[in-house]
Design a protein around this motif. Structure first.
Motif: not given
Lengths: 616, 327
Positions: A119-130
């Motif tokens: 989940k942390t990776i997913e959240a990191g990806l989303i944050l990074k994308e934004y």
């Protein structure tokens, strides 16, 4: 407009300070779309023209344009962050989850993957994308205190996001801050945070917000946020209201009002109804991935207990210490708390004489000049002097030499660590230490050495520190912690996603000592070493709800038991209790109805989740 | 941006800021920064304020910037092996030094016991920090920022073509205002476009893709000899207005389906919230009404912030360019 000819520098450009256009324009490009043109640059250009400089370099001018071209976001849809993260290789389900949150859910979602799916990776990806798109600058990440540093490290190392752990009040002004929710909701932080606008809010372990009435819940409701991610592996535990509350936190009204929700989707709080509609409504706010049945989940854990016979001198010390501890306990009249350090003595004997010695010296310093304890302690120190070799260390050396591969060796005691470092070095075995007290730089350096030329890493700690050692698949427990969670953390260092080999775990176990029983308890009874990742959490949570922490109970039994057989019986009993908790279905004490509803909720969660194949 | 482009970007930046390139290959640069670049790149404000106040001779930092990690590492490894082989050949003569080495080793071991490991080799070297520069790396982002900061406003003349020039004839030059603009289309998602306009200050005539045209030319900050500059016919304000309305016309002609979709999402979300809070407010107790109303308002504002479609334009950089010819 008056011609304001600037005679000396640039006669050809007429500048008119004070008469420039308003700083920003606002017109409509489309009935829905406002257009702003930032004009702040004009004044600067004008002032430089009238002062004849300073002017910038032509090459840098061109490079500035090139930089903008390189970073320009050409499309609404394509994920942009991956080209900034060449080292990161997210798994397919993590990518698709991140894409769905950004493109279909408008950046507000509950990420409810099963434990261990990232989940942390997913959240990191989303944050990074934004962040790459310039849609998020200021982000707040609220996590349990024990996970703050881990988050900071992951965001920095894996995602190149300059996140900081909040330590002082002024640090709230950093762009990306990780903090514990309990700190954040307290004054003086509270008002500061409620007065800010967060482009993104991420909350880990969000199931702790299932209760509407808590201050945490209220606080998160009041925070002003644009995008919001709630991370939890257990979005529903006991009843569907928990899920409703989480969603209300994220998007109030998404499932209607409380009464609509109850009427439409719930039978007696625990059983969902109209599942298809609920399922559909949920899919707009929640994503849950779970392991598929067919996929290879993790590599195997192969556990081997290595029995060790102590030398007569070592056994003498063990018996001496045992007698000493018992005596002190009886004299203290059963006061447990002060005895814990004494119990440690007994465990240390099983590890190394160095460890015992250090504790004895400390104990000696604490006792008074004429205390009757002092001669007894000296007696024990004399016994230590008789010991010339460490049977366990020799066995460990032999094991490591046979393996001829990278090994991580865990011990509880700093003194043992020092001793082993020297002992191995004297046998031409390259070993490096790792302990909690080291600063980050030194830790990283030790990791590098271990990855490189050192064959052995001797570690005194495993918890929460993000040491990932997938390249190593041998592990030696030189001694065992009594807290099963810490054993699991040790194993988790090597047995995790990315490990391609079966993990071999060796437990060194001195026969005829407390260690023998502990290994027996953890291995045979709890079957600790072969549990599925994440399972232990649940078992201990259930166990410690009613009882004291396991390690305390063990200590108590040790002190109170009159002989080895009594101790063994009581430990067996303890093991059986825990064994039952593993399979609560067989436990007759739980009312059938409760079990049924739990099963219903579990089954429901399974139905709303996507199965994913996770390759190690 | 691929590795080659990054490499070229780096080289241009380092050269433009007068850094001393000690060593380079297609995979890396070893560079001693110029004071100018050091101030921007090393984040040492205290050091530089010390230099500024005391007038001390500045000592700038050196970096190893690796633009192609795989290639650089394989090259470096090759070098190691070579020197390793050399060491092996030399071994017979060094028996004595080995004994000395062992002594040294024992000392280190003693030290290591009290302090942990002693990094003898590392300390001996004057370490040059290594940075792997790839797209998305902190160092490259910083270089982008630096280029933006140091390349915002220019005032330049086209360098005349020396061969074909008649020394007795004066070439007419026209001043142009050049602007590079970033346009951001934004709702809960975002896209960007870059525009480049040039407008003749003599005639008010404007062109697009001006930067491309400039890139092909050689520029100098000094006024070349035998050049006369056409007088400005329009004011800066007028020039800016012309470009703004040209940009606006272009943007108006675009497809705004994305905005309509975002508008729809915005409306739907607002509707859900309205439905929820209207109902809640209809039966809530009086003392809680204010809190709920505040929640409602803030949630409405959040949705607007998240979804409302908008377009913003900002200027990347701009300058006055004097180009040969009358335009």
């Amino acid at each position: 407009m008056a011609d304001n000819m600037n005679s000396t520098s640039n006669p050809e450009i007429r500048t008119a300070p004070g008469s420039s256009l308003p700083v920003s324009s606002a017109t409509k490009l489309h009935p829905l779309v406002e257009f702003h043109f930032d004009r702040s640059w004009q004044d600067e250009l004008q002032s430089r023209l009238s002062k004849n400089g300073p002017w910038d370099d032509w090459t840098l001018y061109k490079l500035a344009v090139e930089a903008h071209e390189a970073e320009a976001i050409s499309s609404f849809d394509e994920m942009q962050c991956l080209r900034s993260l060449p080292e990161l290789e997210p798994m397919p389900h993590q990518l698709s989850t991140a894409g769905k949150v950004v493109h279909e859910m408008g950046g507000r979602a509950i990420l409810a993957d099963e434990v261990g799916l990232g989940k942390t990776i997913e959240a990191g990806l989303i944050l990074k994308e934004y962040m790459v798109r310039g849609l998020v600058r200021k982000a707040l990440i609220l996590v349990p205190a024990s996970l703050v540093l881990q988050w900071v490290r992951e965001l920095n190392q894996k995602f190149g996001i300059a996140a900081v752990a909040q330590k002082k009040t002024h640090m709230w002004h950093y762009d990306v801050v990780v903090a514990s929710i309990d700190t954040a909701k307290r004054d003086p932080h509270r008002d500061l945070l409620l007065g800010s606008d967060f482009d993104m809010l991420i909350i880990d372990e969000a199931h702790k917000l299932k209760n509407k009435k808590t201050t945490n819940y209220q606080f998160v409701t009041e925070l002003r946020k644009k995008y919001c991610l709630l991370l939890t592996a257990t979005p529903v535990q006991n009843n569907l209201d928990e899920l409703y509350n989480l969603i209300t936190l994220l998007k109030p009204g998404q499932l209607g009002g409380q009464s609509d929700f109850a009427a439409n989707f719930v039978v007696d709080k625990r059983m969902p109804k109209n599942e298809e509609q609920l399922h559909e409504a949920l899919s707009t706010v929640m994503i849950r991935n779970r392991r598929g049945d067919g996929g290879i989940h993790f590599t195997k854990r192969i556990v081997k207990n290595i029995p060790i016979e102590l030398s007569p001198e070592e056994m003498a010390l063990y018996n001496g210490v045992t007698a000493f501890v018992k005596e002190q306990y009886d004299r203290s009249g059963g006061d447990l708390t002060s005895m814990l350090s004494l119990v440690t003595l007994q465990r240390e004997v099983c590890s190394s004489r160095d460890a015992v010695f250090l504790t004895l010296v400390n104990l000696f310093k604490k006792t008074g000049e004429d205390s009757p304890l002092r001669p007894k302690i000296w007696e024990l120190v004399d016994t230590i002097k008789q010991i010339t070799s460490n049977t366990k260390a020799e066995k460990a050396l032999e094991l490591i030499q046979q393996m001829n591969d990278k090994v991580i060796l865990f011990t509880e005691y700093r003194a043992t660590q020092e001793y082993l470092l020297q002992f191995f070095r004297s046998h031409n075995l390259v070993a490096v230490p790792y302990r909690g007290g080291m600063n980050r730089g030194k830790k990283d350096w030790m990791m590098d050495l271990f990855r490189g030329r050192a064959q052995v890493l001797i570690a005194t700690e495993a918890g929460g520190e993000g040491i990932n050692l997938q390249f190593c698949h041998h592990m030696i427990n030189f001694d065992l912690p009594w807290n099963p969670m810490r054993v699991e953390q040790r194993i988790g260092r090597v047995h995790r996603l990315g490990q391609t080999e079966d993990v071999k775990i060796y437990n060194l176990c001195t026969m005829g000592t407390i260690e023998e029983y502990i290994v027996n308890l953890l291995h045979e009874k709890i079957n600790l070493f072969e549990l599925v990742i994440g399972e232990l959490d649940h078992i201990l949570e259930r166990f410690e709800k009613e009882e004291q922490p396991l390690e305390k109970q063990i200590a108590k039994m040790m002190l109170e038991s009159s002989g080895n057989s009594e101790l063994k019986n009581r430990l067996d009993e303890l093991g059986n209790t825990i064994g039952h908790l593993r399979n609560p279905d067989t436990d007759t004490e739980v009312p059938m109805a409760k079990l049924k509803s739990k099963a219903a909720i579990g089954a429901f969660l399974d139905r709303v989740s996507h199965e994913v194949e996770v390759k190690p | 941006m691929n590795q080659k482009q990054i490499h070229r970007f780096l080289q241009q930046y380092l050269e433009a800021t007068n850094c001393h390139i000690i060593e380079k290959s297609p995979a890396h640069f070893t560079v001693k920064l110029s004071p100018e670049a050091d101030r921007v790149l090393t984040n040492r404000p205290y050091y530089w304020s010390f230099v500024d106040r005391t007038g001390a001779e500045p000592e700038t930092m050196s970096f190893l910037l690796v633009t192609d990690k795989a290639k650089y590492d394989s090259l470096a490894e090759g070098n190691d092996e070579k020197s390793g082989a050399a060491r092996l050949q030399a071994s017979p003569q060094t028996a004595a030094s080995q004994i000395a080495g062992q002594m040294n080793n024992q000392v280190n071991q003693a030290l290591a016991r009290s302090y942990g490991i002693v990094p003898t080799q590392v300390l001996a070297m004057n370490r040059i920090p290594r940075d792997d520069v790839h797209f998305g790396s902190k160092r490259l982002k910083q270089l982008f920022e630096a280029a933006r900061g140091q390349g915002s406003y220019v005032y330049l003349f086209q360098e005349p073509d020396t061969r074909s020039r008649n020394p007795f004839e004066s070439t007419p030059y026209t001043p142009w205002l050049g602007i590079n603009i970033k346009v951001e289309f934004q709702c809960d998602r975002k896209r960007e476009e870059l525009y480049s306009f040039g407008i003749s200050m003599a005639t008010g005539h404007y062109v697009e893709s001006f930067q491309q045209q400039l890139n092909a030319l050689k520029m100098t900050p000094r006024l070349p000899a035998n050049v006369h500059i056409a007088p400005a016919g329009i004011s800066l304000k007028k020039a800016v207005q012309t470009i703004e309305s040209a940009l606006e016309r272009k943007l108006r002609a675009q497809n705004y389906q994305w905005a309509e979709e975002a508008g729809k999402r915005l409306e739907e979300e607002q509707e859900i919230v309205r439905h929820y809070y209207d109902k809640l407010l209809s039966y809530v107790e009086e003392d809680k009404r204010e809190t709920i109303q505040a929640q409602y308002d803030s949630r409405k504002a959040e949705i607007d912030w998240q979804f409302r479609p908008r377009v913003t334009a900002s200027v990347i950089n701009c300058g006055i360019f004097h180009l040969a010819g009358i335009g």
